[in-house]
Design a protein around this motif. Structure first.
Motif, PDB file in Angstrom:
ATOM      1  N   GLU A 127      30.766  42.155  45.417  1.00  0.00           N
ATOM      2  CA  GLU A 127      31.466  41.802  46.871  1.00  0.00           C
ATOM      3  C   GLU A 127      30.289  41.734  48.144  1.00  0.00           C
ATOM      4  O   GLU A 127      30.275  40.317  49.037  1.00  0.00           O
ATOM      5  CB  GLU A 127      31.972  43.132  47.555  1.00  0.00           C
ATOM      6  N   GLU A 128      29.067  42.376  47.843  1.00  0.00           N
ATOM      7  CA  GLU A 128      27.449  42.280  49.328  1.00  0.00           C
ATOM      8  C   GLU A 128      26.829  41.092  48.147  1.00  0.00           C
ATOM      9  O   GLU A 128      26.533  40.902  49.274  1.00  0.00           O
ATOM     10  CB  GLU A 128      26.899  43.693  48.231  1.00  0.00           C
ATOM     11  N   PRO A 148      36.972  53.215  36.160  1.00  0.00           N
ATOM     12  CA  PRO A 148      37.035  52.422  36.906  1.00  0.00           C
ATOM     13  C   PRO A 148      35.812  52.132  38.173  1.00  0.00           C
ATOM     14  O   PRO A 148      36.089  51.317  39.045  1.00  0.00           O
ATOM     15  CB  PRO A 148      38.740  51.844  38.023  1.00  0.00           C
ATOM     16  N   ARG A 149      34.890  53.376  37.904  1.00  0.00           N
ATOM     17  CA  ARG A 149      34.338  53.231  38.929  1.00  0.00           C
ATOM     18  C   ARG A 149      32.737  52.315  39.470  1.00  0.00           C
ATOM     19  O   ARG A 149      32.997  52.130  40.509  1.00  0.00           O
ATOM     20  CB  ARG A 149      33.280  54.469  38.976  1.00  0.00           C
ATOM     21  N   ARG A 150      32.421  51.368  38.144  1.00  0.00           N
ATOM     22  CA  ARG A 150      31.615  51.125  38.560  1.00  0.00           C
ATOM     23  C   ARG A 150      32.462  49.444  39.620  1.00  0.00           C
ATOM     24  O   ARG A 150      31.677  49.079  40.428  1.00  0.00           O
ATOM     25  CB  ARG A 150      31.499  49.926  37.533  1.00  0.00           C
ATOM     26  N   LEU A 151      33.802  49.213  38.954  1.00  0.00           N
ATOM     27  CA  LEU A 151      34.376  48.017  39.630  1.00  0.00           C
ATOM     28  C   LEU A 151      34.822  48.795  41.107  1.00  0.00           C
ATOM     29  O   LEU A 151      34.887  47.917  42.609  1.00  0.00           O
ATOM     30  CB  LEU A 151      35.695  47.711  38.756  1.00  0.00           C
ATOM     31  N   THR A 152      35.236  49.524  42.092  1.00  0.00           N
ATOM     32  CA  THR A 152      35.252  50.245  42.494  1.00  0.00           C
ATOM     33  C   THR A 152      34.198  50.275  43.740  1.00  0.00           C
ATOM     34  O   THR A 152      33.582  50.820  45.052  1.00  0.00           O
ATOM     35  CB  THR A 152      36.151  51.716  43.072  1.00  0.00           C
ATOM     36  N   ASN A 153      32.876  50.916  43.563  1.00  0.00           N
ATOM     37  CA  ASN A 153      31.031  50.192  43.647  1.00  0.00           C
ATOM     38  C   ASN A 153      30.910  49.325  43.959  1.00  0.00           C
ATOM     39  O   ASN A 153      30.436  48.996  45.751  1.00  0.00           O
ATOM     40  CB  ASN A 153      30.287  50.859  42.837  1.00  0.00           C
ATOM     41  N   ASP A 154      31.385  47.817  43.057  1.00  0.00           N
ATOM     42  CA  ASP A 154      30.419  47.064  43.545  1.00  0.00           C
ATOM     43  C   ASP A 154      31.649  45.910  44.428  1.00  0.00           C
ATOM     44  O   ASP A 154      31.756  45.444  45.206  1.00  0.00           O
ATOM     45  CB  ASP A 154      30.674  46.680  42.237  1.00  0.00           C
ATOM     46  N   PHE A 155      32.982  46.047  44.752  1.00  0.00           N
ATOM     47  CA  PHE A 155      33.737  45.782  45.006  1.00  0.00           C
ATOM     48  C   PHE A 155      34.783  46.721  46.401  1.00  0.00           C
ATOM     49  O   PHE A 155      35.886  47.142  45.862  1.00  0.00           O
ATOM     50  CB  PHE A 155      34.965  44.945  44.115  1.00  0.00           C
ATOM     51  N   PRO A 156      34.287  46.613  47.069  1.00  0.00           N
ATOM     52  CA  PRO A 156      35.162  47.768  48.393  1.00  0.00           C
ATOM     53  C   PRO A 156      36.526  47.395  48.326  1.00  0.00           C
ATOM     54  O   PRO A 156      37.699  47.371  48.532  1.00  0.00           O
ATOM     55  CB  PRO A 156      34.266  47.319  49.932  1.00  0.00           C
ATOM     56  N   GLY A 157      37.330  45.689  48.299  1.00  0.00           N
ATOM     57  CA  GLY A 157      38.457  45.295  48.028  1.00  0.00           C
ATOM     58  C   GLY A 157      39.401  45.615  47.315  1.00  0.00           C
ATOM     59  O   GLY A 157      40.459  45.798  46.930  1.00  0.00           O
ATOM     60  N   PHE A 158      39.122  45.916  46.181  1.00  0.00           N
ATOM     61  CA  PHE A 158      38.987  46.794  44.979  1.00  0.00           C
ATOM     62  C   PHE A 158      39.083  48.612  44.882  1.00  0.00           C
ATOM     63  O   PHE A 158      40.565  49.410  44.862  1.00  0.00           O
ATOM     64  CB  PHE A 158      38.496  46.985  43.129  1.00  0.00           C
ATOM     65  N   ALA A 159      38.205  48.955  45.438  1.00  0.00           N
ATOM     66  CA  ALA A 159      38.266  50.338  46.068  1.00  0.00           C
ATOM     67  C   ALA A 159      39.346  50.717  47.402  1.00  0.00           C
ATOM     68  O   ALA A 159      40.101  51.576  46.786  1.00  0.00           O
ATOM     69  CB  ALA A 159      37.462  51.046  46.567  1.00  0.00           C
TER      70      ALA A 159
END
Ligand SMILES: [Zn+2]
Length: 224
Positions: A139-140, A188-199
């Protein structure tokens, strides 16, 4: 907890079920079939009717909605300020639709309201699928590309990377999606870290469990 999914395709829904189970590895029951919207703005348009139906006619606890951001404004920490609303941010918009629709509904079936979990895939759900496989996708990366006026990839490039084509058949789309989300199935931590829209989606789900205080959630973990 009984969860209904509103998404843009059956493949998205199948993959989202895996990701939701990664966030909440407890007994979740999915309302089948899920609800389908034909992209934006159809998601926001059908959401009030879906909320009213689920709340008044079923015992569903939570509506999970995921939409692609496409070229819209990305939801950032600034948008989380109280009373803040960005009219061109889909996260802000979908949360507002939920808020406005539920506040007019009386208590029903022992619930005070239908809970929500909203996720926005930036710029498309294929970016989530590539997380952990393609380090250039996050996302960044998209956000800084938007700031600089130089997008790091297009949506059809992301589709190519996931499916090998930008027009996959539905079975191929489902197979590829399931193959990719399997990486996040137990963490799911990598996904929550890289994608705030998923977090944000994950945070909504965890908050829903607290609000629900639901005995059904104490069931043993679903078999993996
Ligand atoms: Zn926003």
């Amino acid at each position: 907890m009984k969860v209904a999914v509103l998404s843009e395709s059956p493949a998205d829904e199948i993959a989202l079920r895996v990701l939701v189970a990664a966030v909440l590895p407890r007994a979740l029951e999915f309302v089948a079939p899920g609800f389908r919207a034909r992209g934006w703005p159809h998601v926001a348009q059908v959401m009030p009717a879906v909320i009213r139906h689920l709340y008044l006619n079923t015992d569903t606890d939570l509506l999970l909605v995921v939409a692609d951001s496409d070229d819209s404004v990305v939801h950032t920490a600034r948008h989380e300020a109280p009373e803040y609303f960005h009219p061109r941010c889909r996260m802000c918009q979908l949360r507002a639709v939920h808020r406005q629709t539920t506040k007019r509904l009386p208590p029903a079936h022992g619930r005070e309201r239908l809970l929500r979990a909203v996720g926005i895939a930036v710029p498309a759900i294929e970016a989530w699928y590539l997380c952990g496989r393609d380090d250039s996708v996050s996302e960044e990366a998209w956000l800084s590309g938007q700031r600089d006026g130089r997008l790091p990839y297009t949506r059809s490039e992301l589709k190519f990377r996931v499916y090998g084509t930008d027009r996959p058949s539905l079975p191929h789309e489902i197979n590829c999606a399931l193959h990719e989300v399997a990486r996040h199935r137990h963490d799911p931590r990598r996904l929550t870290n890289d994608f705030p829209g998923f977090a944000a989606l994950a945070a909504d789900l965890l908050a829903a469990v607290k609000v629900g205080g639901d005995d059904r959630l104490k069931a043993p973990p679903a078999s993996r």
